[in-house]
Design a protein around this motif. Structure first.
Motif, short mmCIF file in Angstrom:
data_model
loop_
_atom_site.label_atom_id
_atom_site.label_comp_id
_atom_site.label_asym_id
_atom_site.label_seq_id
_atom_site.Cartn_x
_atom_site.Cartn_y
_atom_site.Cartn_z
N GLY A 37 0.81 -1.20 0.00
CA GLY A 37 0.00 0.00 0.00
C GLY A 37 0.84 1.26 0.00
N THR A 38 0.18 2.39 0.24
CA THR A 38 0.84 3.70 0.17
C THR A 38 0.57 4.51 1.43
OG1 THR A 38 0.54 3.71 -2.24
CG2 THR A 38 1.03 5.82 -1.19
N LEU A 39 1.62 5.09 1.98
CA LEU A 39 1.47 5.98 3.13
C LEU A 39 0.87 7.29 2.64
CD1 LEU A 39 2.07 6.21 6.20
CD2 LEU A 39 4.27 7.24 5.56
N ASN A 40 -0.24 7.71 3.23
CA ASN A 40 -0.92 8.92 2.76
C ASN A 40 -0.19 10.19 3.20
OD1 ASN A 40 -1.66 9.34 5.44
ND2 ASN A 40 -3.76 8.62 5.16
N ALA A 41 -0.65 11.33 2.72
CA ALA A 41 0.02 12.59 3.00
C ALA A 41 0.03 12.92 4.49
CB ALA A 41 -0.65 13.72 2.22
N ALA A 42 -1.03 12.55 5.18
CA ALA A 42 -1.11 12.81 6.62
C ALA A 42 -0.30 11.80 7.43
CB ALA A 42 -2.57 12.79 7.08
N ARG A 43 0.16 10.74 6.79
CA ARG A 43 0.94 9.69 7.44
C ARG A 43 0.18 9.06 8.62
NH1 ARG A 43 6.18 9.30 5.84
NH2 ARG A 43 6.88 10.91 4.39
N ASP A 44 -1.13 8.91 8.46
CA ASP A 44 -1.92 8.38 9.57
C ASP A 44 -2.68 7.10 9.18
OD1 ASP A 44 -3.85 9.38 7.87
OD2 ASP A 44 -4.79 10.71 9.35
N ASN A 45 -2.25 6.44 8.09
CA ASN A 45 -2.96 5.23 7.66
C ASN A 45 -2.08 3.98 7.74
OD1 ASN A 45 -1.26 5.92 5.47
ND2 ASN A 45 -2.64 4.92 3.99
N ALA A 46 -1.12 3.99 8.64
CA ALA A 46 -0.17 2.87 8.74
C ALA A 46 -0.67 1.80 9.71
CB ALA A 46 1.20 3.37 9.18
N VAL A 47 -0.57 0.57 9.27
CA VAL A 47 -0.86 -0.61 10.10
C VAL A 47 0.39 -1.47 10.12
CG1 VAL A 47 -2.23 -2.72 10.30
CG2 VAL A 47 -3.32 -0.59 9.56
N ALA A 131 9.77 -0.27 17.12
CA ALA A 131 9.46 1.15 17.32
C ALA A 131 10.42 2.02 16.52
CB ALA A 131 9.52 1.49 18.81
N HIS A 132 11.67 1.60 16.45
CA HIS A 132 12.64 2.36 15.65
C HIS A 132 12.28 2.30 14.17
CE1 HIS A 132 16.47 4.10 14.47
NE2 HIS A 132 16.61 3.11 13.59
N VAL A 133 11.82 1.15 13.70
CA VAL A 133 11.39 1.03 12.30
C VAL A 133 10.25 2.00 12.01
CG1 VAL A 133 10.26 -0.51 10.63
CG2 VAL A 133 12.14 -1.37 12.07
N VAL A 134 9.28 2.08 12.91
CA VAL A 134 8.14 2.98 12.73
C VAL A 134 8.62 4.42 12.58
CG1 VAL A 134 6.08 3.94 13.85
CG2 VAL A 134 6.51 1.48 13.92
N ARG A 135 9.53 4.83 13.44
CA ARG A 135 10.03 6.20 13.39
C ARG A 135 10.83 6.45 12.11
NH1 ARG A 135 10.58 5.20 19.14
NH2 ARG A 135 12.70 4.39 18.82
N GLU A 136 11.64 5.47 11.71
CA GLU A 136 12.46 5.64 10.50
C GLU A 136 11.61 5.71 9.24
OE1 GLU A 136 16.08 5.91 10.05
OE2 GLU A 136 15.55 6.70 12.02
N LEU A 137 10.45 5.10 9.26
CA LEU A 137 9.54 5.17 8.11
C LEU A 137 8.74 6.47 8.09
CD1 LEU A 137 8.22 1.48 7.99
CD2 LEU A 137 9.83 2.58 6.42
#
Length: 377
Positions: A37-47, A131-137
């Motif tokens: 999938g694609t991370l949206n502009a707001a970056r709030d659709n990540a699972v 958690a580090h992966v999440v931040r790096e993405l």
């Protein structure tokens, strides 16, 4: 032993040094992951999905690797975790042999595999790595953190150690602590591996590999992953067609024995024994209650206090009624504890006959449950 890394795997480097909870540190460590999938502009659709002990990060087919993944029916366009809406990340656990740094990886200080020189591994170390992966993405907050089996433990540790990292949580066949029954089974699995003459204190190779120990460990695991109900319905007392050999009077006789043998043989040379030992023990050590100040003789109250210290909006704990390894009472405990912390948390029992592994096969039940939760976000 070599590592088993699927095509299309990507990596994120961990901070170097990366401190470990029980002491020691890693240099040059990394976490394997894949995305859909694609991370949206707001970056709030990540699972993000945290898997169990043995899977790699290839959860489903994607552009980098079209092969079917281990959770293929659950992830993709129009599927329960709908990649037309969600940006989905799956990580391989720290300590694994399938891409992330673990005991089978090369220690940069020596140029040889870590083996037993790998620092003591905890569930919390895996949580910090993800958690580090999440931040790096570039994700400020996950819309949902999903944890399966051991990944359910990792997800809970991540939520308590990194407040605000996820808005909601789905815990599937997970636990907030290890129970004596599960510890006993995993202890026997580790003993079977360690007592194999080829194990050699963890210093084995492809030629001298602890195959018998790994076979026994895997058979013990598979027995606990499914339920007596399924074993009976699937195999009954059906015998193999061929007669036993005279020189092997106690050889395989029933179909269920043959199934376990075939399953174990497919696994043994696709997973590193030292990685198995480290990750197995990390589950035994885990109790979410260790993260809160409350102490006492009541272990349930201790764990419950840890769950209540997590603050998220919503949560769903799903468990199979026939699960003997992570029994349904543990998913109920998760929902009850998270509710005490202010979450809108529910426990959903599944009448699946497949036991602990139900979430990997009973998609007709688990798919709608996951989809229903995500559709309300």
């Amino acid at each position: 032993m070599t590592e088993f890394i699927p095509p299309g795997t990507r990596w994120i480097d961990l901070p170097s040094p990366f401190p470990m909870k029980r002491g020691g540190e890693l240099q040059g460590a990394r976490i394997a992951y894949e995305t859909w999938g694609t991370l949206n502009a707001a970056r709030d659709n990540a699972v993000l999905v945290a898997p169990g002990l043995s899977p790699n990060a290839h959860m489903a087919a994607n552009s980098a690797n079209p092969d079917a993944g281990w959770w293929e029916p659950m992830v993709g366009p129009g599927k329960p975790i709908d990649t037309d809406r969600w940006y989905v990340v799956c990580t391989n656990p720290l300590g694994s042999c399938k891409g992330s740094t673990g005991p089978a990886s090369i220690d940069p200080a020596t140029g040889t595999p870590y083996r037993f020189s790998f620092p003591e591994l905890s569930i919390e170390d895996g949580a910090d790595a993800i958690a580090h992966v999440v931040r790096e993405l570039g994700i400020g907050q996950l819309a949902c953190l999903v944890g399966n089996s051991m990944g359910g433990m990792v997800a809970l540790a991540m939520l308590i150690r990194h407040p605000g990292i996820a808005r909601t949580h789905i815990n599937i066949s997970g636990a907030a602590r290890a129970l004596p029954w599960s510890i006993a089974i995993r202890s026997l699995q580790r003993e079977a591996i360690r007592l194999d003459p080829n194990f050699n204190g963890g210093d084995y190779n492809d030629e001298h590999y602890p195959e018998s120990g790994m076979r026994m460990a895997r058979k013990l695991g598979v027995i606990t992953y499914r339920s007596a109900l399924e074993w009976d319905g699937r195999f009954g007392r059906v015998r193999l067609d061929s007669d036993r050999s005279d020189d092997e009077p106690f050889g395989l006789e029933f179909q269920v024995e043959s199934y376990l043998e075939a399953h174990a043989r497919r696994f043994v040379r696709q997973y590193d024994p030292n990685c198995y030992l480290y990750l197995s023990r990390s589950m035994d050590w885990f109790d979410l209650g260790d993260h809160c100040a409350q102490r006492g003789t009541d272990s349930r109250a201790h764990t419950r206090a840890g769950l209540a210290a997590i603050h998220i909006e919503r949560a769903l704990a799903i468990g199979a009624e026939t699960d003997i390894l992570f029994p349904l009472q543990q998913q109920q405990e998760i929902a009850d504890g998270l509710r005490e912390g202010g979450a809108d948390a529910q426990c959903l029992p599944m009448p699946s006959p497949q036991g602990h592994d139900a979430f990997l096969v009973d998609f007709d039940r688990y798919g709608p449950a996951v989809r229903g939760f995500l559709d309300t976000l």
